[in-house]
Design a protein around this motif. Structure first.
Motif, mmCIF file in Angstrom:
data_model
loop_
_atom_site.group_PDB
_atom_site.id
_atom_site.type_symbol
_atom_site.label_atom_id
_atom_site.label_comp_id
_atom_site.label_asym_id
_atom_site.label_seq_id
_atom_site.Cartn_x
_atom_site.Cartn_y
_atom_site.Cartn_z
ATOM 1 N N GLY A 68 0.864 -0.965 -0.130
ATOM 2 C CA GLY A 68 -0.175 -0.115 0.147
ATOM 3 C C GLY A 68 0.791 1.256 -0.089
ATOM 4 O O GLY A 68 2.104 1.239 0.106
ATOM 5 N N LYS A 74 -3.701 1.774 5.151
ATOM 6 C CA LYS A 74 -4.154 0.519 4.422
ATOM 7 C C LYS A 74 -4.623 -0.711 5.431
ATOM 8 O O LYS A 74 -3.773 -0.918 6.236
ATOM 9 N N VAL A 148 0.849 3.542 -6.522
ATOM 10 C CA VAL A 148 -0.211 2.864 -6.212
ATOM 11 C C VAL A 148 -1.435 2.809 -7.307
ATOM 12 O O VAL A 148 -1.657 3.802 -7.947
ATOM 13 N N GLU A 152 -6.614 2.828 -5.081
ATOM 14 C CA GLU A 152 -6.500 2.944 -3.834
ATOM 15 C C GLU A 152 -6.409 4.363 -3.342
ATOM 16 O O GLU A 152 -6.156 4.862 -2.056
ATOM 17 N N LYS A 153 -6.788 5.314 -4.118
ATOM 18 C CA LYS A 153 -6.509 6.912 -3.848
ATOM 19 C C LYS A 153 -7.950 7.150 -4.166
ATOM 20 O O LYS A 153 -8.869 6.868 -5.121
ATOM 21 N N ALA A 182 -13.601 1.143 0.158
ATOM 22 C CA ALA A 182 -12.398 1.392 0.624
ATOM 23 C C ALA A 182 -12.284 1.726 2.209
ATOM 24 O O ALA A 182 -11.447 1.474 2.934
ATOM 25 N N VAL A 262 -8.074 6.891 3.248
ATOM 26 C CA VAL A 262 -7.940 6.799 1.731
ATOM 27 C C VAL A 262 -7.082 7.989 1.383
ATOM 28 O O VAL A 262 -7.676 9.281 1.870
ATOM 29 N N GLU A 534 -0.121 -6.909 -7.277
ATOM 30 C CA GLU A 534 -0.557 -5.886 -6.506
ATOM 31 C C GLU A 534 0.479 -4.837 -7.214
ATOM 32 O O GLU A 534 0.028 -3.564 -7.459
#
Length: 833
Positions: A68, A74, A148, A152-153, A182, A262, A534
């Motif tokens: 992450g 995360k 990333v 994830e953002k 998230a 996040v 990932e």
């Protein structure tokens, strides 16, 4: 599994007593994951070797997800063990940073990653007794925030508008979006955080800090979207012009560190700057630009130690050991190249400079020529802070991304984007040209297997074993290859081998091993399989590791050496790139890199063999470079690997290959081979020895790729930047050998000096430096020249007249003397008779 320094008898004893010793005492993996104990193993390889301690899966943690953003927040699950319901969970990273964990109903623990100032694998421990002991351990991969995935953002919708807000014609609503899943809670807060570095630059007290500023929105629905009209921040908060947004569950206090979150991308906080910025952005930014320039004057010159840029786009993309694609300007992704208008591709130097941790960026136009800031604001710009950071991280200017923003990006906003002072910025971030750039040398191995050395020698060595491909005393670089027997399509063994695994290390870096398993590349990091599901880019100890979508693996060591590995046609294809500093510092199957192929067949004892040696002699040369168990970098984690390569000979002397395959005109395969391979000797060789056209085609492509790489890495002569004359222009920006730059003057001016200059083989420009002189000045010069010419002629005429007059006088006097003398001589003559 690597057993450096132990003999086979010890290993047999170890495996037989893997679970219990003679007295029945049991070893435990608590606090000891990654270790090999007296009676059992806590290393990752123990699972395939069946030598694990009974509690291995309890204490050595497997997590999901495993990576992450370095910004933290995360939540990850510990997959392979369960805990008692009464457990009080704490998670500790790097022995010092604690975050709160929790126990789910299924008995599995969840931890939250912390805010970190570094990238790479971070060790963590878990406590079930409230922090008294931490017996459980694993690793967490901290990733550069820009690398990333977008999921994830949280997303700044129309990010450009956020960063220009308050400047002319930029106002209205701003919108933020995120993935609802998230965060699990129904209500969230949105916070503003700012970044700063305090203390004296390049001193021990220089430190970095992300700081909570204020909460933008409280207890709003977690519906994935938030819109607002920004207002200037209150108090001193409006002085923070670089930062980030964080979304957290509303159940946590404002600004609490290391909680589920996040984050947005980091950005210029134009939207919250004070009223003075909104009233006159240009004046505000100009003052900031001038202030930045003054600070830069006091800082050391980092330009002296950064690597020069490659001269061409082809070189930049080929030099994969030292340069990597800049994700903001990638020709493969058809990037817009926002900060470099006119560029189609940029690369960044992979390694930061040694002392100041500075970075280098090189940009190229559609012709493949480097763009310089002297010619365009889209030119290559070096960086005081390397965008990817630099080990040991943690302190400025080595903080990944953030140091770069403070010293190189926000200042670009001050000078170039928010005001019209880009010349100030470019003066301090002027491009490095390529006059001192030296491309690396390349060596390759592919097919059955064929070796092409750094100096251009090519040969075929079909040994069965593990061999040193290249090693160097300069950086303790070691690249080793394992070759295994190839089988015909019907399953029977052929008298042919191919590369099946490559292992490498430099100095005390992490060890990387790449294997070819059933058309799949398996990568091991320190004996443990790496999962690229990932992340495709890993920041590791002493190296960077990159995997492309089509599974090409690139290893980039801190020395600038690079290793590229691809799977093709059942074999590995390997390329090693070494910078010029490795000249005369290599040995192994890839030879002595010195520009002279005559000594490439150099044995371990430093004796050499003729380059015209027979295939049988070449086979003996290759066998000489078999590795030993004590120096092997390979992992032996199966019975087959143990039996064939650890216990067995490193070079299988009983395996005799086909040295020279016979082309039988009656062979029906020969016609297809000729059609496919044409004159490529390696392709023809492999088709005949493997009876497989697919293998031959793969070999042919690998050979072509190597030749193309060598061509792209040829040295290029550059004469350096050439400016236009004052009050004039030039017609090009290509400064390489053979390029001609022509000059013209503005209206009212005339050119003196060379009308055009050509880059010569000496690295210098032909002709004299041109200049543009105003025509009025030329007329005045001509008039003055005429006046001085007339005066000069008059003076010259007068002097000539006087000289002639004086000469006539002298001649008359002389003539008179001659006559007198003549009369006297006549009288004397007459008297003599």
């Amino acid at each position: 599994m690597k057993f450096a320094g132990i003999d086979g008898s010890f290993f047999v004893l170890f495996t037989l007593t893997a679970l219990w010793n003679a007295e029945g005492a049991q070893d435990s993996c608590a606090h000891q994951c990654g270790e090999r104990l007296g009676t059992c193993s806590c290393q990752a390889t123990c699972q395939s070797l069946k030598t694990c301690c009974p509690d291995y899966t309890e204490f050595c943690l497997q997590i999901s997800p495993y990576s992450g953003s370095l910004m933290g927040g995360k939540v990850f699950l510990i997959e392979n063990t369960t805990f008692d319901a009464s457990s009080e969970i704490k998670c500790r990273f790097k022995q010092e940073i604690e975050t709160r964990g929790y126990l789910a109903q299924d008995g599995r623990v969840h931890c939250t990653s912390p805010l970190l100032y570094e990238t790479g694998f971070i060790p963590f421990d878990v406590s079930t007794d409230g922090g008294v002991t931490f017996p459980y351990s694993g690793t967490w991969l901290s990733v550069h925030h820009s690398k990333v995935s977008d999921g994830e953002k949280c997303t700044l919708v129309n990010q450009t508008k956020w960063q220009y807000y308050g400047t002319p014609n930029t106002d209205g609503n701003l919108t933020l979006t995120w993935t609802q899943q998230a965060l699990t809670e129904t209500q969230i807060d949105i916070e503003v955080w700012g970044y700063q570095e305090t203390g004296d630059s390049y001193s021990e007290n220089w430190s970095a800090e992300w700081k909570y500023l204020y909460t933008l929105a409280k207890k709003i629905p977690n519906n994935g979207k938030f819109s607002f009209i920004p207002v200037p921040a209150e108090g001193n908060y409006s002085t923070w012009d670089y930062g980030i947004l964080r979304i957290t569950p509303s159940s946590y206090p404002d600004g609490q560190s290391n909680v589920p979150a996040v984050w947005s991308s980091d950005h210029a906080l134009a939207w919250h700057l004070g009223q003075d910025f909104r009233n006159d952005p240009n004046a505000w930014a100009t003052a900031k630009c001038v202030e930045w320039e003054k600070k830069e004057e006091k800082l050391p010159d980092f330009m002296e130690e950064i690597i020069d840029c490659p001269c061409t786009l082809a070189q930049a993309r080929a030099d994969t050991g030292r340069f990597h694609t800049d994700y903001g300007c990638d020709i493969e992704k058809e990037s817009v190249c926002t900060y470099h208008p006119g560029a189609v591709h940029c690369v960044r130097a992979i390694q930061a400079s040694p002392r100041y941790a500075a970075g280098q960026q090189c940009c190229y136009d559609r012709t493949g020529a480097q763009i310089l800031t002297h010619d365009s604001t889209g030119g290559s710009t070096p960086d005081r802070g390397h965008d990817w950071g630099s080990p040991p991280f943690l302190k400025p200017p080595r903080i990944p991304g953030f140091s770069h923003w403070l010293y190189d990006v926000i200042s670009f906003y001050y000078c170039c984007l928010w005001s019209d002072n880009c010349h100030v910025y470019m003066k301090k971030r002027s491009s490095s040209d390529c006059r001192t750039y030296r491309p690396p040398r390349a060596a390759s191995a592919f097919g059955d297997p064929h070796f092409l050395t750094f100096d251009g020698l090519n040969f075929t060595f079909k040994g069965h074993g593990e061999y040193t491909l290249v090693e160097s005393d300069l950086t303790s670089l070691r690249v080793q290859g394992r070759t295994q027997q190839v089988h015909f399509p019907n399953g029977t063994g052929a008298q042919v081998t191919g590369l099946s695994a490559v292992a490498m290390q430099e100095n005390n870096s992490d060890v990387i091993e790449v294997r070819y398993l059933n058309d799949y590349l398996q990568v091991l990091l320190n004996q443990k399989v790496v999962n690229f599901s990932e992340q495709s880019w890993l920041d590791l100890k002493g190296l960077f590791l990159h995997s492309t979508a089509d599974q090409n693996i690139t290893v980039m060591f801190s020395s600038g050496s690079g290793v590229e590995i691809r799977g093709s046609g059942g074999f590995l294809t390997l390329t090693v790139l070494l910078p010029e500093k490795f000249m005369n510092h290599t040995q192994g199957l890839f030879g002595v890199m010195n520009g002279n192929m005559e000594d490439d067949y150099t044995f371990k004892n430093k004796t050499t063999m003729s380059v015209h040696a027979s295939p049988q002699q070449v086979f003996e040369f290759g066998a000489n470079w078999a590795v030993e168990n004590g120096t092997s970098l390979f992992t032996y984690d199966t019975e087959s690997l143990l039996n064939n390569f650890f216990y067995g000979e490193k070079h299988n002397a009983s395996f005799l290959p086909v040295f020279t395959p016979y082309e039988d005109p009656a062979d029906p395969l020969v016609k297809d081979m000729v059609s496919l391979c044409d004159s490529d000797p390696f392709c023809r060789f492999d088709v005949l020895t493997t009876r497989n056209l697919q293998v031959g085609n793969s070999t042919r492509r690998s050979h072509q790729n190597h030749k193309r790489l060598v061509e792209n890495l040829k040295p290029v002569i550059s004469c350096g930047w050439l400016g236009h004359p004052t009050n004039g222009t030039k017609n090009g920006t290509n400064y390489l050998l053979g390029s001609t730059i022509a000059f013209t003057c503005d209206e009212g001016y005339e050119l003196t000096g060379a009308k055009e200059r050509t880059c010569q083989a000496t690295g210098t420009w032909s002709g004299e430096t041109p200049s543009c002189v105003a025509r009025a000045d030329i007329k005045q010069m001509i008039l003055l020249g005429c006046v001085f010419g007339i005066v000069g002629l008059a003076v010259l005429g007068r002097l000539t007249f006087l000289c002639r007059k004086e000469r006539r006088k002298e001649n008359q006097k002389l003539l008179s003397e001659v006559r007198v003398g003549s009369d006297q001589e006549t009288a004397n003559f007459q008297r003599s008779f």
